[in-house]
Structures are given as C-alpha cells and as structure tokens.
Design a protein around this motif. Structure first.
Motif, PDB file in Angstrom:
ATOM      1  N   LEU A 176       0.844  -1.194   0.000  1.00  0.00           N
ATOM      2  CA  LEU A 176       0.000   0.000   0.000  1.00  0.00           C
ATOM      3  C   LEU A 176       0.883   1.249   0.000  1.00  0.00           C
ATOM      4  CD1 LEU A 176      -2.973   1.051   0.298  1.00  0.00           C
ATOM      5  CD2 LEU A 176      -2.538   1.138   2.754  1.00  0.00           C
ATOM      6  N   PRO A 177       0.706   2.141  -0.977  1.00  0.00           N
ATOM      7  CA  PRO A 177       1.555   3.345  -1.031  1.00  0.00           C
ATOM      8  C   PRO A 177       1.124   4.380   0.008  1.00  0.00           C
ATOM      9  CG  PRO A 177      -0.063   3.404  -2.799  1.00  0.00           C
ATOM     10  CD  PRO A 177      -0.248   2.077  -2.107  1.00  0.00           C
ATOM     11  N   VAL A 178       2.075   5.187   0.427  1.00  0.00           N
ATOM     12  CA  VAL A 178       1.787   6.284   1.358  1.00  0.00           C
ATOM     13  C   VAL A 178       1.548   7.556   0.547  1.00  0.00           C
ATOM     14  CG1 VAL A 178       2.608   7.608   3.338  1.00  0.00           C
ATOM     15  CG2 VAL A 178       3.307   5.221   3.061  1.00  0.00           C
ATOM     16  N   PRO A 179       0.348   8.143   0.629  1.00  0.00           N
ATOM     17  CA  PRO A 179       0.100   9.390  -0.119  1.00  0.00           C
ATOM     18  C   PRO A 179       0.980  10.515   0.414  1.00  0.00           C
ATOM     19  CG  PRO A 179      -1.945   8.431   0.740  1.00  0.00           C
ATOM     20  CD  PRO A 179      -0.824   7.729   1.407  1.00  0.00           C
ATOM     21  N   THR A 184      -3.003  14.674   0.810  1.00  0.00           N
ATOM     22  CA  THR A 184      -3.967  14.343   1.864  1.00  0.00           C
ATOM     23  C   THR A 184      -4.603  15.598   2.443  1.00  0.00           C
ATOM     24  OG1 THR A 184      -2.849  12.271   2.423  1.00  0.00           O
ATOM     25  CG2 THR A 184      -4.246  13.235   4.117  1.00  0.00           C
ATOM     26  N   MET A 185      -3.805  16.642   2.649  1.00  0.00           N
ATOM     27  CA  MET A 185      -4.348  17.905   3.156  1.00  0.00           C
ATOM     28  C   MET A 185      -5.370  18.482   2.173  1.00  0.00           C
ATOM     29  SD  MET A 185      -2.988  18.312   6.118  1.00  0.00           S
ATOM     30  CE  MET A 185      -3.049  16.521   6.190  1.00  0.00           C
ATOM     31  N   ARG A 186      -5.019  18.437   0.886  1.00  0.00           N
ATOM     32  CA  ARG A 186      -5.926  18.991  -0.134  1.00  0.00           C
ATOM     33  C   ARG A 186      -7.248  18.219  -0.158  1.00  0.00           C
ATOM     34  NH1 ARG A 186      -6.718  17.088  -5.004  1.00  0.00           N
ATOM     35  NH2 ARG A 186      -4.791  15.874  -4.974  1.00  0.00           N
ATOM     36  N   ARG A 187      -7.171  16.889  -0.133  1.00  0.00           N
ATOM     37  CA  ARG A 187      -8.393  16.080  -0.188  1.00  0.00           C
ATOM     38  C   ARG A 187      -9.220  16.239   1.091  1.00  0.00           C
ATOM     39  NH1 ARG A 187      -4.712  11.571  -2.334  1.00  0.00           N
ATOM     40  NH2 ARG A 187      -4.771  11.872  -4.580  1.00  0.00           N
ATOM     41  N   TYR A 188      -8.541  16.353   2.226  1.00  0.00           N
ATOM     42  CA  TYR A 188      -9.286  16.538   3.476  1.00  0.00           C
ATOM     43  C   TYR A 188     -10.042  17.865   3.463  1.00  0.00           C
ATOM     44  CZ  TYR A 188     -10.428  17.808   8.191  1.00  0.00           C
ATOM     45  OH  TYR A 188     -11.123  18.241   9.290  1.00  0.00           O
ATOM     46  N   ARG A 649      -7.075   6.832   6.359  1.00  0.00           N
ATOM     47  CA  ARG A 649      -6.097   5.898   6.916  1.00  0.00           C
ATOM     48  C   ARG A 649      -4.726   6.570   7.029  1.00  0.00           C
ATOM     49  NH1 ARG A 649     -10.323   4.620   7.473  1.00  0.00           N
ATOM     50  NH2 ARG A 649     -11.379   2.610   7.170  1.00  0.00           N
ATOM     51  N   HIS A 650      -4.417   7.449   6.080  1.00  0.00           N
ATOM     52  CA  HIS A 650      -3.155   8.189   6.157  1.00  0.00           C
ATOM     53  C   HIS A 650      -3.159   9.108   7.381  1.00  0.00           C
ATOM     54  CE1 HIS A 650      -0.154  11.175   4.153  1.00  0.00           C
ATOM     55  NE2 HIS A 650       0.471  10.310   4.934  1.00  0.00           N
ATOM     56  N   LEU A 651      -4.250   9.833   7.590  1.00  0.00           N
ATOM     57  CA  LEU A 651      -4.350  10.716   8.756  1.00  0.00           C
ATOM     58  C   LEU A 651      -4.288   9.917  10.059  1.00  0.00           C
ATOM     59  CD1 LEU A 651      -7.169  13.127   7.511  1.00  0.00           C
ATOM     60  CD2 LEU A 651      -4.743  13.688   7.820  1.00  0.00           C
TER      61      LEU A 651
END
Length: 767
Positions: A176-179, A184-188, A649-651
């Motif tokens: 599983l890659p780490v974004p 992640t900030m932009r999508r959140y 999941r990244h957060l």
C-alpha cells in the motif's frame, strides 16, 4: 446425556490372579484415525506452502525448464553446471564418487533449478509492478483502451498458466503506497468544505497548512520507513488501535450480523437446519485449510489479497486490561454449542471423517432434549463478552483461568466456532426484531469474542454474529454465500424436514462443560449484563427490502448503483435532519497486500448541490445534470480510496506516529475527533454465480448490518441482490431525539423513488 463415551484407551482391575488389563480397540482406533487426520492436514499445508511459495511457477514449468536446459547442454557438449560442480568438488568429496555423466546430470539439475527459481522471481517482480498500475480503474466505464488491453494480457501472462490457489498471489501483490502529506491535506479540506462555514474552513486551512509545513513531514518520514519495511503500513495499527484497544463493549459497537434467506424456509426443524449449516461451514473450513478456495479476482484477472481468510476459524478475541489480543489456533476438531444457558462441546469428527449433516442433527437433538439446569453463574456467563472489556479481563484472569473453569474456557475459546440454539422464533415478517436478535440477542447467549457465532432459531431461521477485529464483512460474506448456496440445494432435506441420511448408531454424545463460578464472579457477570442490556435496549433497528427497482434499472442510465444509493442516502439524511453531515462509506484496499479498508467521504460539494436542487424548484434537467456530476465525483473518490489515495487511513497513521513521538498536533486531534453521523457500508454479493435468482428468486439473501456508530447518527448497511432488490439495514439509538430508524427508512425509500423519477421512466419499465 443420552450416551456416555469411553474416554480412555485402556482399563485395568486388580484381582487375586493379578492385574487384568483391558484395551479398548475402539478408543485406540479413534486415536489412530485422529493422528492420521492431523498428519494428512500437515502434509496438505506443507504442499500448499511450497506451491504458493513458487507461484507463478509450477511443476510442469520446472520440468520444461530443466529438460530444455539439459537438452541444450547435451547438444552443445558443454558442462551444464558451467564449472560449478568442479568448484564444489574441491570442498564436497561426493563428486569424486560420481561418473562424469552423473556429475553433468547433477550439475545440470542444480543450475536448471536455479534458472527456474530466477524465472519465478522475475515473473513475480514483473507481476507486482503490473499490479501496482491502476490506470484501468479510472478509464471511462465500458471503454477499453489499447493500453489496458495490453496490460491485461501481460497480467495474464505473468500470472502463470495453472489455476491459482487462495494464497497464490500474496507475494505478488504490491504494498500500500503512502500518499503525500500535501495531497492528503488537499483532499481533506475539500471533503469538509460543504460542512463548514467560510470562517471555519479558513481556520482548518490554516491548521492544515501549519501541519503540512512543520510536523507533517517528520511524521511522514516514519510512515515511509514503515511502508518499506512492513507488508502494509496501516493494517496492524488499524487492528490494534481501532479494534483491540477499545475498552467499551464490542457487542453492538463492533460486532456485526448476517441474515438468512429473505423468502426461503428450507426446514422448520431447528436441529436439522443446524446440521446442514454446521456441516456446510466445516466443508468451507476444509477448503480453506487446503487453499482450494479461488482467490477473489476483479474482472477475472486482477487478484485481491486473501490474508484475512487465515483467521476465520479457530479464533477468539482474548480480553486484556489495556488491549485485547487475537488468539488463533492452527486447528480445532470441535465446536461449542449454547442452549438455554448450558455449554456443550461437540466433536466434529468421528471414524476419521467429518460428521455428516444427519449426524450433526443427531447431536443437536440430544442437546435440545437435555433437561439439565445451568450451573450457578453459567446461564449468563457470556454477558462478560458483551460488557466492558476491563471487567471481563479481570474476571477471566481471577476466576476463569483455574481448575475446571480453565478447561471449559479453553474449550470455548479454541472451538472452530460458536453455535447458539436459540429458544426464540424469528420470522421475516418481523425483520427489525430479527436483526436485533442477531446483533445482541439476550446479551448472554452469544460468545461475542468468537470470530463467528452461528445462531439457529427455534423455527429453523438462522444467522451469524461476527467479531470484527480479525477481518472485514466481505470475508464473512464469502463464507455465508457458500453456505447458503449449499444448504437447500446440494445438501437438502427430507420431506419431513430432517437432514438427508441416517443417524449414527454409535456416535458419542456431546460433552457438557463444567463450571465453578464463585459469587464474586457472578456479581461481575451481573454488572456486565446490566451494561450490555442497556446498550441493546437503546438500539433502534429497521430493515427495508426495497424492491421497487434495483441495480438493473439504475445501470440502464449509466449511473453507478453504489453512487446512486449514496446520493439517495444524502438526500434522505438532509430531509431527515435538515443538514449535511460527515459521511463514512467503507471501501476495500485489498488490491494491496494485507489491505483492509479505506473511507470514502460521501458528502461532497457535488452531492450537496444535488440535494439542494432536489428540494428546490429547479428543473428536472438541472437536477439530473447535478445527479450525474455528483455520481461521477463519488466514483472518482471511491477509486482513489481503493488505490491507496484515500484520506483517513493516512491521517490515522500520522496520528499514531505523533503519539509515539509524544508530539501533539491540534490539526490531527481535531480531525480524528470528528463524529461520523452517517456511517454506511455496502456488503457486496461476491459469488453471484452460486445463486440462480432467475429460476429461484426465493433464494435472495437479506444481507447484514451493524450498530450505530455515533450516539446521534445512523448506521446504514445495504446489499444489492440480483437486478431488482436492494436491502437496507438501518440502525440508530432510541435515546437520541434526533434519530428515528423508521423515519429515516421512509426517507430513503422516497429519495430512491424521487431520483428515479428524474429519468421520466415509463411505468412499464418498473415491472
């Protein structure tokens, strides 16, 4: 019990003529057969381990490479080992005793084997690289570009020629890659924009920017390091911190349920239904042990991770003071059956074979006929598994890990699975009550820590209750589809409702478990029961079999059925509460090794625009346009989640790292404290070929559901069955003045119909 079983292989008596030793040939025979079964199982696992280890290589491929290499060396008259054997001979004297021809043969085999292994690892590496590309998922629906066609051909080639087993692709799946923190900030920020005022959104932008520039990169470095080292950078932390470290009750809050057929009633006999279903589950376990289950493949080509299947059986969650653990046994030859407060151990094998359905029915009949009373404290013992985890851990360590209690508790926790012969009747006319019974029962008649609880009701209806930490619902759904497909058709029943076959004349009966529960422990049981009962009584469940239309009609208009339903839920929720909320939809990440789930944040700017249009006086064309845009946005987000580019999941993992480093982040703390007031999940029908719903429409499944996640929110599970049925399972809390599951159900139904009307369908198409 009806019969006693000789449990020892010999007896002896002392008389005037000395010792008279009497051997029991039947007991010795059973010992022999048991050992034979155990060694056979070990051999199969060893063989499968080798086959999975060399996949996509195969024995025919090995022989082909070896024969080709040796033939070429013989034809060219060269040393096939290229001088390797001569060098080895200086240190290993065995070559001195072989002729030149034998040396050439042995050297050729050694080098040929090495060449074969190199080819395998090369194919596996290429396959992993191919499976890391997910451009096929983002192609327009129904369109196949030449790049995707070429990619599919290459995947098929490097997947090998033989039929894969369940775990064959595990070593070929990508990590599983780490974004990136920036993405992640932009999508959140995009996901919370429809839920915040302009001022609140600017504040969150400021917090996110500060995190992205300062603490985020440091936490990201540790996650990157973990992703290189571990098979999956999320799954172990997700299991530990989301499931095992929770100290509240797992009943209702974590465990979920799966239901029986919606319309079919194979038999009215409780023991007979249990006989067929238990036998079918054990057959599935045998296939699982032998890795004979086909791995789930998207488009019959793209493999998905199978690691979650490993702990389906012989597994129990063990309570701890600070954290629970998952105990998995490599094998278990018995189940535990609960009936009217008593516990019985039932062996699943006799004469070296699995018990047949009629023989299992025979055992269930013996338990149902047993009139003995529960021992003190035994009747409500399982309430410990339904209450808070710390009292359960304390009671287990203080009172249940000694003497006869330890033996009985081990029997329960090491059983293949747990069975309850429920003394109530459940019928599809009362699906709401049926769902609550499967979700929590009486709070003391299910062992909620077991991976699987099979519940068979007095009138032959049944269902499952599953613990969540070891795997996600699609894994249990795969088992359940196999079981339901076998029950009425392949196994079947006699005209009077019994399992086919004959009872066994010499089958030993079930063994009653013995307990010695002191008054102090009984007090703790009573306390856990009061907590569990309050929680169960607060659950408001409602089930809607929506049959006005299904996915067949939705797909005619080139709309994703899942996106259509999610938009209907957004519209229904706005009508129900007059506002939007943070919405959770579970998606899977099993395209990656040891992948579990990711969150699709279904409440978007596009979905909100569509909902506002639906409650306004906009034209049908405008509403339909906004529906299409919102559905496309939802599909895009779902694809991002499946391909490791989700947000939550990244957060979550960044937050875990921050806690390990002892560095608090105001941004992460605020993000992870946001409540999911609408939590949704689709339970996919994964093996549609098992059910002939055209000729047997009665074999539609009801699906399953889960308890409410937020105190003032809704939990919604849905299953799309065939072309014309969608079952919704809605849950909320009675104590909340903001929620009402029946009201929300009516809003869902109306939202679905209103959205369909946008297409101005002729009424005949609904038939």
């Amino acid at each position: 019990m009806a019969e006693a079983h000789q449990a020892v292989a010999f007896q002896f008596t002392v008389g005037p003529d000395g010792i008279d030793l009497q051997l029991s040939h039947e007991a010795l025979r059973q010992v022999y057969l048991s050992g034979l079964h155990s060694w056979k199982k070990k051999f199969i696992r060893f063989k499968n381990g080798i086959l999975n280890g060399v996949y996509p290589g195969s024995a025919p491929g090995f022989m082909l490479v070896l024969a080709g290499y040796l033939g070429r060396a013989h034809y060219l008259k060269v040393d096939p080992s290229l001088g390797l054997l001569v060098k080895l001979g200086r240190h290993v004297p065995v070559s001195r005793y072989m002729s030149v021809q034998k040396q050439m043969l042995v050297g050729g085999v050694m080098v040929g084997t090495g060449l074969w292994i190199a080819i395998i690892f090369s194919m596996r590496t290429v396959l992993k690289g191919l499976l890391s590309w997910h451009g096929w998922m983002f192609a327009p629906h129904g369109k196949m570009t030449w790049q995707i066609r070429l990619w599919l051909i290459l995947v098929n080639i490097f997947s090998g020629m033989q039929t894969p087993m369940l775990y064959s692709f595990q070593n070929s799946l990508p990590h599983l890659p780490v974004p990136s923190v920036k993405d992640t900030m932009r999508r959140y920020l995009e996901s919370v924009q429809p839920l915040l005022s302009d001022e609140e959104h600017r504040r969150m932008q400021s917090l996110a920017l500060d995190f992205e520039k300062n603490l985020g990169p440091k936490l990201q470095w540790y996650l990157k390091l973990k992703s290189w080292w571990a098979s999956n950078y999320v799954s172990d932390w997700w299991e530990e911190y989301i499931y095992l470290r929770g100290r509240g009750p797992i009943m209702v809050n974590s465990n979920y349920y799966v239901m029986d057929f919606l319309y079919a009633f194979p038999t009215h006999l409780q023991a007979a239904r249990a006989g067929n279903i238990i036998h079918a589950i054990m057959l599935y376990r045998r296939k699982l042990d032998r890795a004979q289950i086909k791995p789930l493949m998207l488009q019959n080509t793209i493999p998905m991770c199978s690691s979650q299947y490993e702990r389906m059986f012989n597994t129990s969650r063990i309570p701890g003071i600070e954290t629970d653990t998952v105990q998995h046994m490599s094998d278990s030859r018995h189940i535990v059956v609960h009936h009217r407060g008593r516990y019985f151990k039932v062996w699943m094998f006799y004469d070296g074979r699995l018990l047949l359905p009629r023989e299992i029915e025979q055992q269930m009949e013996r338990i149902l006929a047993d009139t003995s009373e529960p021992q003190p404290g035994e009747e409500t013992l399982a309430a410990l598994t339904a209450g808070d985890r710390v009292p359960w851990a304390c009671a287990r360590n203080a009172y249940l890990r000694h003497g006869k209690n330890k033996k009985s508790l081990d029997t329960v926790e090491k059983a293949a699975f747990f069975v309850t012969l429920d003394d109530t009747e459940q019928r599809p006319e009362s699906l709401d009550h049926y769902a609550k019974s499967l979700l929590h029962g009486k709070c003391y008649d299910r062992w909620f820590d077991k991976s699987i609880n099979l519940i068979v009701f007095k009138n032959g209806t049944m269902g499952l209750n599953a613990e969540h930490s070891w795997a996600d619902a699609p894994i249990v759904g795969h088992l359940w589809e196999q079981v339901l497909s076998m029950d009425p058709v392949k196994l079947g029943y006699t005209a009077d409702g019994h399992c086919r076959g004959e009872p066994h004349p010499n089958l030993p009966g079930p063994q009653r478990l013995q307990w010695n529960i002191p008054p102090e422990c009984q007090t703790m049981i009573a306390n856990s029961l009061s907590v569990a009962v309050a929680l169960a009584n607060d659950v408001d469940s409602h089930i809607i079999p929506f049959s006005d239309f299904g996915k067949g009609l939705i797909k005619k208009y080139k709309i994703s059925p899942d996106a259509f339903i999610q938009l209907a839920l957004q519209l229904a929720h706005y009508r129900d509460k007059g506002k939007f909320c943070l919405t959770y939809e579970a998606s899977m990440t099993r395209l990656y090794r040891e992948g579990r789930t990711e969150t699709v944040r279904s409440c978007t700017m596009e979905s909100c625009a569509f909902v506002r249009a639906m409650i306004s006086n906009k034209t049908r064309e405008e509403k339909l346009c906004l529906l299409t845009q919102a559905a496309k946005k939802h599909q895009q987000m779902y694809r991002l989640a499946m391909t490791g580019q989700g947000t939550d999941r990244h957060l979550f993992c960044l937050y875990v790292v921050s806690k390990y480093l002892g560095q608090d982040s105001p941004f992460l703390q605020e993000v992870l404290s946001e409540p999911w007031r609408l939590s949704t999940s689709q339970t996919p029908l994964q093996q549609g070929e098992l059910f002939d719903l055209v000729n047997h429409p009665e074999y539609v499944t009801t699906g399953g559901g889960f308890g409410p996640v937020a105190d003032d929110g809704y939990g919604v599970a849905y299953v799309i069955v065939g072309e014309k049925l969608i079952n919704f399972h809605i849950s909320s809390k009675c104590s909340s003045p903001e929620t009402d599951s029946h009201r929300f159900g009516n809003n869902i139904r109306q939202a679905m119909l209103d959205m369909l009307n946008l297409f101005e369908l002729d009424k005949k198409t609904l038939k």
